[in-house]
Design an enzyme around this catalytic site. Structure first.
Site, PDB file in Angstrom:
ATOM      1  N   ARG A 211      39.300  40.056  39.471  1.00 21.09           N
ATOM      2  CA  ARG A 211      38.046  40.143  39.948  1.00 21.09           C
ATOM      3  C   ARG A 211      38.053  39.860  41.512  1.00 21.09           C
ATOM      4  O   ARG A 211      38.610  38.760  42.064  1.00 21.09           O
ATOM      5  CB  ARG A 211      37.055  38.870  39.229  1.00 21.09           C
ATOM      6  CG  ARG A 211      37.046  39.054  37.885  1.00 21.09           C
ATOM      7  CD  ARG A 211      35.986  39.977  37.411  1.00 21.09           C
ATOM      8  NE  ARG A 211      36.136  40.262  36.090  1.00 21.09           N
ATOM      9  CZ  ARG A 211      35.058  39.870  35.270  1.00 21.09           C
ATOM     10  NH1 ARG A 211      33.808  39.089  35.528  1.00 21.09           N
ATOM     11  NH2 ARG A 211      34.966  40.181  33.841  1.00 21.09           N
ATOM     12  N   GLU A 213      35.976  38.850  43.339  1.00 21.68           N
ATOM     13  CA  GLU A 213      34.868  37.963  43.993  1.00 21.68           C
ATOM     14  C   GLU A 213      35.147  37.084  44.994  1.00 21.68           C
ATOM     15  O   GLU A 213      36.508  36.504  45.120  1.00 21.68           O
ATOM     16  CB  GLU A 213      34.005  37.411  42.884  1.00 21.68           C
ATOM     17  CG  GLU A 213      35.222  36.455  41.755  1.00 21.68           C
ATOM     18  CD  GLU A 213      34.194  36.487  40.570  1.00 21.68           C
ATOM     19  OE1 GLU A 213      32.999  36.611  40.712  1.00 21.68           O
ATOM     20  OE2 GLU A 213      34.912  36.080  39.408  1.00 21.68           O
ATOM     21  N   ARG A 219      35.784  26.904  39.785  1.00 21.55           N
ATOM     22  CA  ARG A 219      36.021  27.568  38.577  1.00 21.55           C
ATOM     23  C   ARG A 219      35.929  29.065  38.543  1.00 21.55           C
ATOM     24  O   ARG A 219      35.956  29.759  37.665  1.00 21.55           O
ATOM     25  CB  ARG A 219      34.733  27.388  37.539  1.00 21.55           C
ATOM     26  CG  ARG A 219      33.337  27.509  38.465  1.00 21.55           C
ATOM     27  CD  ARG A 219      32.180  27.065  37.726  1.00 21.55           C
ATOM     28  NE  ARG A 219      31.238  27.516  38.577  1.00 21.55           N
ATOM     29  CZ  ARG A 219      29.913  27.610  38.477  1.00 21.55           C
ATOM     30  NH1 ARG A 219      29.467  27.166  37.494  1.00 21.55           N
ATOM     31  NH2 ARG A 219      29.178  28.250  39.380  1.00 21.55           N
ATOM     32  N   HIS A 220      36.638  29.504  39.580  1.00 26.23           N
ATOM     33  CA  HIS A 220      36.600  31.270  39.882  1.00 26.23           C
ATOM     34  C   HIS A 220      38.061  31.372  40.415  1.00 26.23           C
ATOM     35  O   HIS A 220      38.597  30.813  41.248  1.00 26.23           O
ATOM     36  CB  HIS A 220      35.611  31.700  40.845  1.00 26.23           C
ATOM     37  CG  HIS A 220      34.284  31.974  40.372  1.00 26.23           C
ATOM     38  ND1 HIS A 220      33.273  30.811  40.592  1.00 26.23           N
ATOM     39  CD2 HIS A 220      33.821  32.922  39.774  1.00 26.23           C
ATOM     40  CE1 HIS A 220      32.199  31.405  40.065  1.00 26.23           C
ATOM     41  NE2 HIS A 220      32.369  32.718  39.581  1.00 26.23           N
ATOM     42  N   GLU A 358      29.929  28.183  32.667  1.00 23.70           N
ATOM     43  CA  GLU A 358      29.673  29.268  31.747  1.00 23.70           C
ATOM     44  C   GLU A 358      31.047  29.673  31.141  1.00 23.70           C
ATOM     45  O   GLU A 358      32.039  29.643  31.825  1.00 23.70           O
ATOM     46  CB  GLU A 358      29.399  30.774  32.294  1.00 23.70           C
ATOM     47  CG  GLU A 358      29.150  31.910  31.488  1.00 23.70           C
ATOM     48  CD  GLU A 358      29.323  33.161  32.186  1.00 23.70           C
ATOM     49  OE1 GLU A 358      28.618  33.578  33.172  1.00 23.70           O
ATOM     50  OE2 GLU A 358      30.244  33.867  31.836  1.00 23.70           O
ATOM     51  N   SER A 361      30.942  35.477  27.820  1.00 26.09           N
ATOM     52  CA  SER A 361      29.799  36.409  27.661  1.00 26.09           C
ATOM     53  C   SER A 361      30.134  37.390  26.665  1.00 26.09           C
ATOM     54  O   SER A 361      31.264  37.835  26.328  1.00 26.09           O
ATOM     55  CB  SER A 361      29.789  37.220  29.175  1.00 26.09           C
ATOM     56  OG  SER A 361      29.401  36.441  29.984  1.00 26.09           O
ATOM     57  N   ARG A 409      39.342  29.085  31.884  1.00 28.60           N
ATOM     58  CA  ARG A 409      37.966  28.164  31.820  1.00 28.60           C
ATOM     59  C   ARG A 409      38.148  27.296  30.598  1.00 28.60           C
ATOM     60  O   ARG A 409      37.587  26.415  30.311  1.00 28.60           O
ATOM     61  CB  ARG A 409      36.789  29.153  31.933  1.00 28.60           C
ATOM     62  CG  ARG A 409      36.380  29.675  33.226  1.00 28.60           C
ATOM     63  CD  ARG A 409      35.139  29.931  33.466  1.00 28.60           C
ATOM     64  NE  ARG A 409      34.838  30.154  34.841  1.00 28.60           N
ATOM     65  CZ  ARG A 409      33.717  30.771  35.197  1.00 28.60           C
ATOM     66  NH1 ARG A 409      32.711  31.192  34.331  1.00 28.60           N
ATOM     67  NH2 ARG A 409      33.984  31.609  36.356  1.00 28.60           N
TER      68      ARG A 409
HETATM   69  P1  AMO Z   1      32.149  38.121  32.060  1.00 23.72           P
HETATM   70  O1  AMO Z   1      32.410  39.091  33.526  1.00 23.72           O
HETATM   71  O2  AMO Z   1      31.048  37.171  32.266  1.00 23.72           O
HETATM   72  O3  AMO Z   1      32.156  39.221  30.959  1.00 23.72           O
HETATM   73  O4  AMO Z   1      33.599  37.565  32.089  1.00 23.72           O
HETATM   74  C1  AMO Z   1      33.620  36.923  30.668  1.00 23.72           C
HETATM   75  C2  AMO Z   1      34.475  35.457  30.891  1.00 23.72           C
HETATM   76  O5  AMO Z   1      35.819  35.469  31.461  1.00 23.72           O
HETATM   77  C3  AMO Z   1      35.768  34.479  32.387  1.00 23.72           C
HETATM   78  N1  AMO Z   1      36.027  34.982  33.769  1.00 23.72           N
HETATM   79  C4  AMO Z   1      36.452  34.172  34.870  1.00 23.72           C
HETATM   80  N2  AMO Z   1      37.484  33.359  34.789  1.00 23.72           N
HETATM   81  C5  AMO Z   1      37.682  32.633  35.938  1.00 23.72           C
HETATM   82  N3  AMO Z   1      37.816  33.439  37.156  1.00 23.72           N
HETATM   83  C6  AMO Z   1      36.778  34.369  37.095  1.00 23.72           C
HETATM   84  N4  AMO Z   1      36.671  35.137  38.478  1.00 23.72           N
HETATM   85  C7  AMO Z   1      36.307  34.901  36.098  1.00 23.72           C
HETATM   86  N5  AMO Z   1      35.547  36.131  35.630  1.00 23.72           N
HETATM   87  C8  AMO Z   1      35.429  36.072  34.345  1.00 23.72           C
HETATM   88  C9  AMO Z   1      34.718  33.630  32.155  1.00 23.72           C
HETATM   89  C10 AMO Z   1      33.817  34.800  31.900  1.00 23.72           C
HETATM   90  O6  AMO Z   1      32.662  34.038  30.872  1.00 23.72           O
HETATM   91  N6  AMO Z   1      33.089  42.341  29.493  1.00 23.72           N
HETATM   92  C11 AMO Z   1      32.513  41.111  29.551  1.00 23.72           C
HETATM   93  C12 AMO Z   1      32.616  40.202  28.314  1.00 23.72           C
HETATM   94  C13 AMO Z   1      32.074  40.948  26.981  1.00 23.72           C
HETATM   95  O7  AMO Z   1      30.907  41.373  26.975  1.00 23.72           O
HETATM   96  O8  AMO Z   1      32.761  41.034  26.042  1.00 23.72           O
HETATM   97  C14 AMO Z   1      32.783  40.186  30.696  1.00 23.72           C
HETATM   98  O9  AMO Z   1      33.698  40.590  31.289  1.00 23.72           O
HETATM   99  O10 AMO Z   1      35.060  32.589  31.008  1.00 23.72           O
END
Ligand code: AMO
Length: 435
Positions: A211, A213, A219-220, A358, A361, A409
């Site tokens: 990602r 981001e 937490r990211h 969170e 998802s 997480r």
């Molecule tokens: P989403 O983007 O919410 O959903 O990601 C799902 C979970 O992945 C973890 N996560 C992360 N952990 C740490 N750093 C990050 N940058 C990060 N991004 C995501 C979190 C988050 O809740 N395809 C959908 C899932 C689905 O619907 O099956 C998805 O990727 O725990």
């Protein structure tokens, strides 16, 4: 090393060869102790100076801390030794000396800042606390995998180099793939969905996601480990059941199999498992009402707003445990989430929240071709670019649902770690690309 005995297995009365790191050297004058540490624990080596050859004493007690040493000797019972046994050496070899100045103190007596720890992760992982985090992470992942197997999942691995993104364009890392634009995959989302229409039906994956981001938060991460589940012929509520099952399995396994590690981190294993009550399932509407009613929000939430960090904390304080939020506004959920037929503004998407963040998802997916293509267009995406995905919806795509959560997480929330970087060996964030 042949015939090596681990520190934890040394028994009085045996001849042993032990090997590890010089954890501590204590010289009391006529007698000196070398505390040797290996992956199982520590063992004391005793140097009674007038009973042993000078060169042996010199090698064993002159060694620098954290040097790699092997010792051949006799194990004897000794009440005052930390493990009740000590080794009387016959031979000491310094296999790899460590420099006297270390970038951090693995014994933990001197605290190091997180960046220093991450720059020297190998040494950091010699400390009991850091090692405990990664042993617990491994046990949690093992338990999740086992749970997946029990519920009939086939474990898959999907491509990490892809032509299109799934979770929003701004978060993509572009790469050059033989002169063409390509990206690091943000999620196995589309591939795992395709598998529910294959002969496999129910799949799981534990693998990296990327990602781009900009967030620099506790937490990211820019590279995380995603635990993914997807199954044909289930509803989003059944998917939530499996999700909760994996988490309970992970907590139970850690409580049962990581007693020593929990102890090192200050947890009582007897109180570690999750409470028996099922995680509450609030609709999004109930969640915003409840968050607004806490009186803790600087700004009230209205329908269509994403849950702010502030709202997550307020709800987390009020509920004090994991909880699902279901039935989100369709407009803030991705194109692949199905809406309720009777109310297209409401989606069958869900999140699982931990009081601190969170965690998961997921949702019921849109499996009907026409509606899927419409959803792409509504989100401003070109369905043509996703042809490899949408096409399969024309050849028999069953109703299906799934979810994903990040392993980091999970561990961060489970152990209440101050920063998600504590739960990944070599974190990738905006500043950190090495080691
Ligand atoms: P989403 O983007 O919410 O959903 O990601 C799902 C979970 O992945 C973890 N996560 C992360 N952990 C740490 N750093 C990050 N940058 C990060 N991004 C995501 C979190 C988050 O809740 N395809 C959908 C899932 C689905 O619907 O099956 C998805 O990727 O725990």
């Amino acid at each position: 090393m042949q015939d090596r005995t681990y520190a934890a297995d040394v028994l009085a009365g045996e001849s042993v060869t032990i090997a590890g790191w010089a954890h501590e050297i204590r010289d009391l004058g006529g007698i000196a102790f070398l505390i040797l540490r290996d992956t199982t624990g520590r063992i004391q080596v005793k140097f009674a100076k007038d009973e042993l050859p000078d060169d042996l004493v010199e090698t064993g007690t002159g060694v620098t801390r954290e040097s790699v040493v092997s010792v051949v000797g006799e194990a004897e019972a000794e009440e005052r030794a930390p493990t009740g046994v000590e080794v009387v050496p016959e031979e000491v070899d310094v296999l790899a000396p460590a420099e006297p100045e270390l970038p951090l103190d693995p014994s933990g007596k001197v605290d190091a800042e997180l960046p220093t720890r991450l720059d020297n992760r190998t040494l950091d992982l010699r400390s009991a606390e850091t090692k405990a985090i990664f042993s617990i992470r491994a046990e949690a992942l093992r338990a999740v995998r086992e749970y997946f197997r029990e519920v009939g999942c086939t474990e898959i691995t999907t491509p990490k180099i892809v032509a299109t993104g799934t979770e929003g364009g701004t978060e993509l890392f572009p790469i050059t793939y033989f002169g063409r634009e390509a990206f690091m995959n943000q999620s196995p989302q589309l591939f795992k969905q395709l598998m529910v229409a294959s002969g496999l039906e129910r799949v799981c994956e534990i693998g990296p996601i990327f990602r781009a981001e900009e967030h620099n938060t506790p937490r990211h991460l820019n590279e995380a480990t995603s635990i993914d589940f997807e199954s044909a012929f289930i509803t989003h509520h059944e998917a939530m059941d499996v999700c909760e099952g994996t988490l309970r399995a992970a907590y139970d396994a850690v409580a049962t199999n990581c007693e020593a590690e929990l102890d090192v981190l200050g947890y009582d294993p007897a109180e570690f498992a999750l409470a028996d009550d099922a995680f509450p399932r609030l609709t999004y509407e109930e969640a915003i009402e409840r968050a607004n009613a806490t009186g803790e929000l600087t700004e009230q939430l209205t329908w269509g707003d994403d849950l702010t960090t502030e709202a997550e904390h307020a709800l987390g304080n009020a509920i004090d445990g994991h909880y699902f939020v279901t039935d989100w506004p369709s407009e803030i959920k991705p194109f692949y989430i199905q809406d309720y037929a009777e109310d297209p503004d409401v989606s069958k998407g869900f999140d699982l929240m931990h009081p601190r963040m969170e965690l998961v998802s997921g949702g019921q997916r849109e499996h009907r071709y026409e509606q899927l293509v419409e959803g792409f267009e509504q989100q401003g995406l070109d369905p043509e670019a996703f042809d490899y995905y949408t096409r399969m919806f024309r050849y028999g795509m069953p109703p299906h649902a799934g979810w994903a959560y990040g392993a980091e997480r999970l561990v961060t929330s489970m152990l209440d770690l101050p920063n998600i970087r504590e739960a990944v060996l070599f974190p990738r964030d905006k500043q950190r690309l090495s080691p």
